[in-house]
Design a protein around this motif. Structure first.
Motif, PDB file in Angstrom:
ATOM      1  N   GLU A  14      -7.743   1.100  -0.597  1.00  0.00           N
ATOM      2  CA  GLU A  14      -7.098   1.941   0.429  1.00  0.00           C
ATOM      3  C   GLU A  14      -5.777   1.313   0.879  1.00  0.00           C
ATOM      4  OE1 GLU A  14      -6.504   5.242   2.321  1.00  0.00           O
ATOM      5  OE2 GLU A  14      -8.442   4.993   1.331  1.00  0.00           O
ATOM      6  N   ARG A  15      -5.768   0.005   1.069  1.00  0.00           N
ATOM      7  CA  ARG A  15      -4.543  -0.679   1.481  1.00  0.00           C
ATOM      8  C   ARG A  15      -3.462  -0.546   0.403  1.00  0.00           C
ATOM      9  NH1 ARG A  15      -5.772  -6.522   2.853  1.00  0.00           N
ATOM     10  NH2 ARG A  15      -6.840  -5.476   4.564  1.00  0.00           N
ATOM     11  N   ALA A  46      -3.190   1.797  -1.898  1.00  0.00           N
ATOM     12  CA  ALA A  46      -2.730   3.196  -1.950  1.00  0.00           C
ATOM     13  C   ALA A  46      -1.715   3.462  -0.844  1.00  0.00           C
ATOM     14  CB  ALA A  46      -3.917   4.148  -1.836  1.00  0.00           C
ATOM     15  N   GLY A  47      -1.965   2.944   0.340  1.00  0.00           N
ATOM     16  CA  GLY A  47      -1.034   3.125   1.446  1.00  0.00           C
ATOM     17  C   GLY A  47       0.276   2.397   1.230  1.00  0.00           C
ATOM     18  N   GLY A  55      -2.337   6.584  -6.363  1.00  0.00           N
ATOM     19  CA  GLY A  55      -2.790   6.777  -4.982  1.00  0.00           C
ATOM     20  C   GLY A  55      -4.034   7.645  -4.919  1.00  0.00           C
ATOM     21  N   THR A  56      -4.037   8.742  -5.669  1.00  0.00           N
ATOM     22  CA  THR A  56      -5.207   9.630  -5.699  1.00  0.00           C
ATOM     23  C   THR A  56      -6.419   8.899  -6.245  1.00  0.00           C
ATOM     24  OG1 THR A  56      -3.801  11.571  -5.955  1.00  0.00           O
ATOM     25  CG2 THR A  56      -6.089  11.795  -6.673  1.00  0.00           C
ATOM     26  N   ARG A 112      -7.662   6.107  -3.687  1.00  0.00           N
ATOM     27  CA  ARG A 112      -8.321   6.643  -2.488  1.00  0.00           C
ATOM     28  C   ARG A 112      -9.688   7.221  -2.821  1.00  0.00           C
ATOM     29  NH1 ARG A 112      -2.833   7.498  -0.218  1.00  0.00           N
ATOM     30  NH2 ARG A 112      -2.838   6.125   1.597  1.00  0.00           N
ATOM     31  N   ALA A 163     -11.948   4.245  -3.421  1.00  0.00           N
ATOM     32  CA  ALA A 163     -12.193   3.580  -2.135  1.00  0.00           C
ATOM     33  C   ALA A 163     -13.242   4.335  -1.332  1.00  0.00           C
ATOM     34  CB  ALA A 163     -10.896   3.458  -1.337  1.00  0.00           C
ATOM     35  N   ALA A 164     -13.147   5.662  -1.313  1.00  0.00           N
ATOM     36  CA  ALA A 164     -14.122   6.469  -0.576  1.00  0.00           C
ATOM     37  C   ALA A 164     -15.515   6.319  -1.181  1.00  0.00           C
ATOM     38  CB  ALA A 164     -13.696   7.938  -0.570  1.00  0.00           C
TER      39      ALA A 164
END
Length: 157
Positions: free
Chosen positions: A108-109, A111-112, A131-132, A135, A138-139
């Protein structure tokens, strides 16, 4: 003050312990995985190619080292991009080690961190796709439903 820590030629702390494919330290004298050379300035295409080869070989820790070198030597306007890519590799390392919480946090970090480059990604890097991917994984990791032997991402589109 004496130190029993391993040091490189410039005196910086640098572990000389061998490591396994996921970067975990092994006992001294054990044969470990060949490590990616550290502290090398690579042109961006070469860094991406080397990192991709390491990711494809299921060696995300070593890919992280290549991406970290790129981050440290990148021009100011690209530093955060390379930092984010290194974070994604660390997230994969945590996933491969079975650390779902660490994987979720670093993916997540990462991707941000790369998100601001999505509109005009340099070097053919697939920032939107990464990024997709990050995330989503990560989820899944946060929910405990991730297949932690995940297929590595494609760094370039």
């Amino acid at each position: 003050m004496a130190s029993d820590r391993d040091r490189d030629a410039e005196g910086r702390a640098r572990s000389a312990r061998p490591r396994d494919a996921l970067g975990r330290p092994l006992p001294y004298g054990t044969v470990g995985e060949e490590r990616a050379p550290e502290g090398i300035v690579r042109e961006p295409g070469r860094a991406l190619s080397e990192a991709q080869e390491l990711l494809d070989a299921r060696r995300p820790f070593h890919a992280h080292e290549v991406l970290e070198d790129a981050w440290k030597s990148a021009p100011d306007q690209e530093r955060q991009l390379w930092r984010g890519l290194a974070q994604l590799a660390v997230g994969l390392t945590h996933a491969a080690r079975g650390n779902s919480r660490g994987a979720a946090t670093l993916l997540e970090r990462g991707a941000g961190t790369i998100a601001p480059y999505a509109e005009a990604p340099p070097h053919g890097i697939d920032v939107p796709g990464l990024g997709t991917w990050a995330r989503a994984l990560a989820a899944e990791a946060a929910a405990g439903t991730a297949d932690l032997d995940v297929r590595p991402p494609r760094l370039r589109g």
